[in-house]
Design a protein around this motif. Structure first.
Motif, PDB file in Angstrom:
ATOM      1  N   VAL A 188       0.874  -1.021   0.103  1.00  0.00           N
ATOM      2  CA  VAL A 188       0.113   0.026   0.068  1.00  0.00           C
ATOM      3  C   VAL A 188       0.952   1.337  -0.061  1.00  0.00           C
ATOM      4  N   GLN A 189       0.691   2.157  -1.007  1.00  0.00           N
ATOM      5  CA  GLN A 189       1.400   3.244  -1.089  1.00  0.00           C
ATOM      6  C   GLN A 189       0.462   4.464  -0.348  1.00  0.00           C
ATOM      7  N   GLY A 190       0.661   4.136   1.199  1.00  0.00           N
ATOM      8  CA  GLY A 190      -0.019   5.015   1.821  1.00  0.00           C
ATOM      9  C   GLY A 190       0.368   4.744   3.254  1.00  0.00           C
ATOM     10  N   PRO A 191      -0.317   5.228   4.261  1.00  0.00           N
ATOM     11  CA  PRO A 191       0.153   5.051   5.528  1.00  0.00           C
ATOM     12  C   PRO A 191       0.580   3.754   6.147  1.00  0.00           C
ATOM     13  N   PRO A 192       1.576   3.212   6.845  1.00  0.00           N
ATOM     14  CA  PRO A 192       1.618   1.943   7.230  1.00  0.00           C
ATOM     15  C   PRO A 192       0.646   1.593   8.286  1.00  0.00           C
ATOM     16  N   THR A 195      -5.653  -0.511   7.024  1.00  0.00           N
ATOM     17  CA  THR A 195      -6.469  -1.772   6.622  1.00  0.00           C
ATOM     18  C   THR A 195      -6.726  -1.848   5.248  1.00  0.00           C
ATOM     19  N   VAL A 196      -6.561  -3.085   4.835  1.00  0.00           N
ATOM     20  CA  VAL A 196      -6.917  -3.091   3.293  1.00  0.00           C
ATOM     21  C   VAL A 196      -7.691  -4.553   3.146  1.00  0.00           C
ATOM     22  N   GLN A 197      -8.773  -4.458   2.155  1.00  0.00           N
ATOM     23  CA  GLN A 197      -9.506  -5.794   2.380  1.00  0.00           C
ATOM     24  C   GLN A 197      -9.141  -6.546   1.029  1.00  0.00           C
ATOM     25  N   ASP A 202     -10.304  -8.140   6.081  1.00  0.00           N
ATOM     26  CA  ASP A 202      -9.726  -7.084   6.495  1.00  0.00           C
ATOM     27  C   ASP A 202      -8.306  -7.502   6.752  1.00  0.00           C
ATOM     28  N   VAL A 203      -7.374  -6.978   6.064  1.00  0.00           N
ATOM     29  CA  VAL A 203      -5.934  -7.334   6.409  1.00  0.00           C
ATOM     30  C   VAL A 203      -5.084  -6.034   6.916  1.00  0.00           C
ATOM     31  N   ARG A 204      -4.233  -6.145   7.858  1.00  0.00           N
ATOM     32  CA  ARG A 204      -3.445  -5.045   8.269  1.00  0.00           C
ATOM     33  C   ARG A 204      -2.021  -5.067   7.826  1.00  0.00           C
ATOM     34  N   THR A 205      -1.623  -4.197   7.032  1.00  0.00           N
ATOM     35  CA  THR A 205      -0.206  -4.024   6.528  1.00  0.00           C
ATOM     36  C   THR A 205       0.719  -3.740   7.840  1.00  0.00           C
ATOM     37  N   HIS A 223      -8.920  -4.052  -1.965  1.00  0.00           N
ATOM     38  CA  HIS A 223      -9.799  -2.782  -2.000  1.00  0.00           C
ATOM     39  C   HIS A 223      -9.265  -1.880  -0.659  1.00  0.00           C
ATOM     40  N   LEU A 224      -9.056  -0.745  -0.986  1.00  0.00           N
ATOM     41  CA  LEU A 224      -8.535   0.059   0.295  1.00  0.00           C
ATOM     42  C   LEU A 224      -9.420   1.279   0.456  1.00  0.00           C
TER      43      LEU A 224
END
Length: 382
Positions: A188-192, A195-197, A202-205, A223-224
């Protein structure tokens, strides 16, 4: 000597139909002689009952042999090393992952959120058919080669088995060794720790913004939901077969209008905090003043913002959404001093105010800005 057989005493005294006339004389009685060209002198012919008994005896011996051969063939086939593989793949094709995991001895950990019947039911491009191509059986090990039909393509697969016992002391019992599973890799090019689906789960990076999940062959939707601050385009992670790691799915995020406004406010708040400092070198700020005379005593230090910097917020960089200074601002420092030369006013500036950095996170209070330049490391002071 003539051997007469099949004669019944008295038959020659019975006249036939034509002799029932008074003017005819009875013909002499016919003599029938029976001989056997294959019989030996003094040897009795084999009776029918004896022959039937011998044939029945031979049949009684042959039937168990035939039945035993059929039983061996059926037993060998049902105990072939391909049987556990067939059963395992059948379970996978029908979405019975719990049964497949149990049959293959695959332990499901807490983080294996995709190894469930529910998650796999939402996957696409799954295995729809298979065919065993070769079976190599040794005394204790076996290798089964198969080809899988997945998303209209043929995917090879290899399964290893080991002998775990015998049935009836004769036929081997084969146990499937846990095959290596594929994996879904998401960055995810976003905050560490976002939570992404993945397949609706739900999966936490992790701290680097990545997630690595074991998965069966298939394709999994990613999906994010960034809420009101940022968005991301949905994507799909493919797992092509067993033991295969698909190409990592990169989820690029883009700030919404609300996110951009929050980012600008965060930059302004940072600049204002730096200007509000009474230090000649505000901590964590991109500008500072220097040249103080150690013989003087300073008081009333203050910064004045002469021009606010303008910035533009771009995509995610190494630490956050990149903030670029489009037009630098300026600030002036002023302080009163007392020293050997008397009293006076010291000034510095105008000094460039750079506001480049990163938006690292969002909360209910807005965005968090971190400056890329601290204490004027790339700026000039006066």
């Amino acid at each position: 000597m003539t051997d007469r057989a099949d004669r019944t005493p008295g038959w020659e005294s019975v006249p036939d139909d034509e002799s029932l006339h008074g003017d005819r004389v009875l013909p002499p009685a016919m003599t029938v002689t029976q001989s056997s060209p294959t019989s030996s002198p003094g040897r009795r012919p084999m009776r029918r009952g004896v022959v039937v008994g011998i044939v029945a005896g031979v049949a009684a011996v042959v039937l168990p042999v035939v039945a035993g051969g059929i039983g061996w063939s059926v037993g060998s086939d049902s105990h072939s090393a391909e049987r556990p593989v067939e059963s395992f793949l059948d379970d996978v094709e029908h979405g019975h992952l719990a049964d497949a995991l149990r049959a293959a001895g695959i332990d499901r950990g807490r983080d294996d959120v995709l190894l469930t019947d529910a998650a796999y039911a939402r996957a696409g491009d799954k295995i729809t058919a298979h065919r065993i191509t070769s079976v190599q059986q040794g005394s204790d090990r076996a290798t089964v080669q198969a080809v899988l039909t997945q998303a209209g393509r043929i995917v090879p697969a290899t399964f290893e088995l080991e002998r775990s016992g015998t049935d009836w002391g004769v036929f081997p019992v084969w146990s499937l060794r846990a095959p290596a599973l594929g994996s879904v890799q998401v960055v995810v090019q976003g905050p560490p720790r976002s939570t992404v689906q993945v397949a609706g789960v739900d999966v936490r990076t992790d701290a680097s913004g990545a997630a690595d999940l074991r998965a069966f062959p298939g394709s999994y939707g990613v999906h994010l939901d960034g809420g009101k601050w940022f968005t991301a385009t949905d994507s799909t992670a493919a797992v092509p077969g067993f033991g295969a790691a698909g190409t990592p799915v990169v989820v690029a995020t883009t700030l919404t209008d609300a996110g951009v406004q929050a980012a600008s406010k965060a930059v302004d708040a940072w600049v204002d905090a730096c200007v509000a400092s009474t230090s000649a070198a505000p901590d964590g700020c991109s500008f500072y003043a220097y040249g103080e005379d150690p013989a003087n005593t300073y008081s009333g230090q203050e910064w004045t913002l002469d021009a606010r910097p303008s910035v533009a917020v771009g995509g995610w960089a190494s630490k956050g959404w990149a903030v670029e200074t489009r037009s630098a601002g300026s600030a002036t420092f002023r302080a009163q001093f007392t020293g050997p030369a008397g009293r006076g006013t010291a000034t510095a500036g105008p000094i460039t105010v750079n506001a480049s950095g990163w938006i690292t996170a969002f909360s209910d209070d807005g965005a968090t800005f971190v400056s890329a330049v601290g204490n004027g490391q790339s700026d000039s002071g006066s």
